[in-house]
Design an enzyme around this catalytic site. Sequence first.
Site, PDB file in Angstrom:
ATOM      1  N   LYS A  62       0.841  -1.217   0.000  1.00 56.01           N
ATOM      2  CA  LYS A  62       0.000   0.000   0.000  1.00 56.01           C
ATOM      3  C   LYS A  62       0.864   1.250   0.000  1.00 56.01           C
ATOM      4  O   LYS A  62       0.637   2.174  -0.763  1.00 56.01           O
ATOM      5  CB  LYS A  62      -0.889   0.066   1.260  1.00 56.01           C
ATOM      6  CG  LYS A  62      -1.914  -1.019   1.376  1.00 56.01           C
ATOM      7  CD  LYS A  62      -2.813  -0.822   2.592  1.00 56.01           C
ATOM      8  CE  LYS A  62      -2.123  -0.951   3.929  1.00 56.01           C
ATOM      9  NZ  LYS A  62      -1.608  -2.292   4.250  1.00 56.01           N
ATOM     10  N   ARG A 139      -9.503   1.481   8.828  1.00 57.03           N
ATOM     11  CA  ARG A 139      -9.132   0.083   9.022  1.00 57.03           C
ATOM     12  C   ARG A 139     -10.194  -0.679   9.806  1.00 57.03           C
ATOM     13  O   ARG A 139     -10.040  -1.865  10.045  1.00 57.03           O
ATOM     14  CB  ARG A 139      -7.835   0.067   9.829  1.00 57.03           C
ATOM     15  CG  ARG A 139      -6.754  -0.826   9.280  1.00 57.03           C
ATOM     16  CD  ARG A 139      -5.551  -0.547  10.160  1.00 57.03           C
ATOM     17  NE  ARG A 139      -4.446  -1.375   9.866  1.00 57.03           N
ATOM     18  CZ  ARG A 139      -3.330  -0.969   9.264  1.00 57.03           C
ATOM     19  NH1 ARG A 139      -3.224   0.280   8.841  1.00 57.03           N
ATOM     20  NH2 ARG A 139      -2.339  -1.798   9.086  1.00 57.03           N
ATOM     21  N   ARG A 173      10.918  -6.934   4.286  1.00 62.51           N
ATOM     22  CA  ARG A 173      10.883  -5.471   4.257  1.00 62.51           C
ATOM     23  C   ARG A 173      12.048  -4.884   5.053  1.00 62.51           C
ATOM     24  O   ARG A 173      12.341  -5.316   6.158  1.00 62.51           O
ATOM     25  CB  ARG A 173       9.553  -5.035   4.878  1.00 62.51           C
ATOM     26  CG  ARG A 173       9.184  -3.628   4.644  1.00 62.51           C
ATOM     27  CD  ARG A 173       7.700  -3.413   4.592  1.00 62.51           C
ATOM     28  NE  ARG A 173       6.953  -3.915   5.732  1.00 62.51           N
ATOM     29  CZ  ARG A 173       5.623  -3.851   5.788  1.00 62.51           C
ATOM     30  NH1 ARG A 173       4.938  -3.314   4.798  1.00 62.51           N
ATOM     31  NH2 ARG A 173       4.991  -4.307   6.838  1.00 62.51           N
ATOM     32  N   ARG A 217      11.351  -3.352  10.658  1.00 64.47           N
ATOM     33  CA  ARG A 217      10.311  -2.887  11.576  1.00 64.47           C
ATOM     34  C   ARG A 217      10.129  -3.906  12.696  1.00 64.47           C
ATOM     35  O   ARG A 217      10.129  -5.101  12.438  1.00 64.47           O
ATOM     36  CB  ARG A 217       8.987  -2.751  10.812  1.00 64.47           C
ATOM     37  CG  ARG A 217       8.742  -1.375  10.253  1.00 64.47           C
ATOM     38  CD  ARG A 217       7.585  -1.330   9.301  1.00 64.47           C
ATOM     39  NE  ARG A 217       6.323  -1.832   9.838  1.00 64.47           N
ATOM     40  CZ  ARG A 217       5.146  -1.725   9.217  1.00 64.47           C
ATOM     41  NH1 ARG A 217       5.089  -1.121   8.040  1.00 64.47           N
ATOM     42  NH2 ARG A 217       4.054  -2.220   9.741  1.00 64.47           N
ATOM     43  N   ARG A 228      -1.096  -9.775  12.515  1.00 65.73           N
ATOM     44  CA  ARG A 228      -1.620  -8.625  11.748  1.00 65.73           C
ATOM     45  C   ARG A 228      -2.511  -9.099  10.606  1.00 65.73           C
ATOM     46  O   ARG A 228      -3.528  -8.484  10.304  1.00 65.73           O
ATOM     47  CB  ARG A 228      -0.454  -7.771  11.229  1.00 65.73           C
ATOM     48  CG  ARG A 228       0.083  -6.853  12.319  1.00 65.73           C
ATOM     49  CD  ARG A 228       1.484  -6.364  12.052  1.00 65.73           C
ATOM     50  NE  ARG A 228       1.668  -5.736  10.774  1.00 65.73           N
ATOM     51  CZ  ARG A 228       2.823  -5.747  10.101  1.00 65.73           C
ATOM     52  NH1 ARG A 228       3.888  -6.348  10.597  1.00 65.73           N
ATOM     53  NH2 ARG A 228       2.918  -5.150   8.942  1.00 65.73           N
TER      54      ARG A 228
END
Length: 282
Positions: A62, A139, A173, A217, A228
Amino acid sequence: MDAVSRLWRGCAAVWSPARMWLSLAMGARFSTSLARLGSPMTRDPDGRGVHWVFLGCPGVGKGTYASRLSQLLGVPHISTGDLVREELASSGPLAQQLAGIVNHGQLVSDEIIMSLLIKRLEHGATKAESGSILDGFPRTIRQAEILEGVTEIDLVINLKLREDALLAKCLGRRICSHCGGNYNVASVNIKGENGRPDFIMAPLLPPADCASKLVTRVDDTEEVVKERLRIYNEMSKPVEEFYRARGKLLEFDLPGGIPESWPKLLQALNLVDHDDKQSASA
Ligand code: ADP
């Protein structure tokens, strides 16, 4: 009216700049049907920018596509995940409370998210920002209803990626601690089955300057990513239906990495990126 809606709508003295920004900058009346998005309309006749929302599971990309579209369309990219991370890094009063929530993959309360968002909108109002591409908000159905109460969103882009690739993308990531650049060291190569083609996503490797400064992260561990994803399916998936029912949802299946996906997304949006040098090298 519940407490968050009151917070959002009331207290005119405190919130009026943000609310004014919302009603001005997010009130443009664009078509939501892609057929009517015929020309690459990035501003309405009054000069207001687009008001789009990105939905999608963790790891789908996103932020990457919202950021590219924000640059292309000249509207701010507002990521509530980034706002939360900025607050976490600030050692402000909320930081400790947020760490306990975010590091376990849970959602931050609507009250906190709305207050961070309002602060960001107030800041934007001082710079006369117009329009927005929201990433990571709304969300929950409650957030979507609150947003609907103050503005009209033109288009909601629902990015989709096969589930077996999502975990790999989250775990791969990396962020450059120096320049903030986003990279991904995962090399996804899933063999096609039952007539499905092979699915390949090349890594997005950092330049030499960033390579030694990469960080991960804290919420991108396997256990937290799985949580998540579970929470997305429980709390955020219904938001897709909320916008589908309103005829605003554009479903976009990512065909691969940025070089394959970016031109197809532009095509789906009827946009042209005359300055697209990055896709070829990404
Ligand atoms: P993801 O990669 O899971 O899409 P984000 O960067 O958007 O992650 O968000 C990181 C974290 O910030 C989320 O896991 C959640 O704890 C919090 N967060 C971000 N946006 C929201 C929101 N709209 N409502 C509640 N919590 C949020």
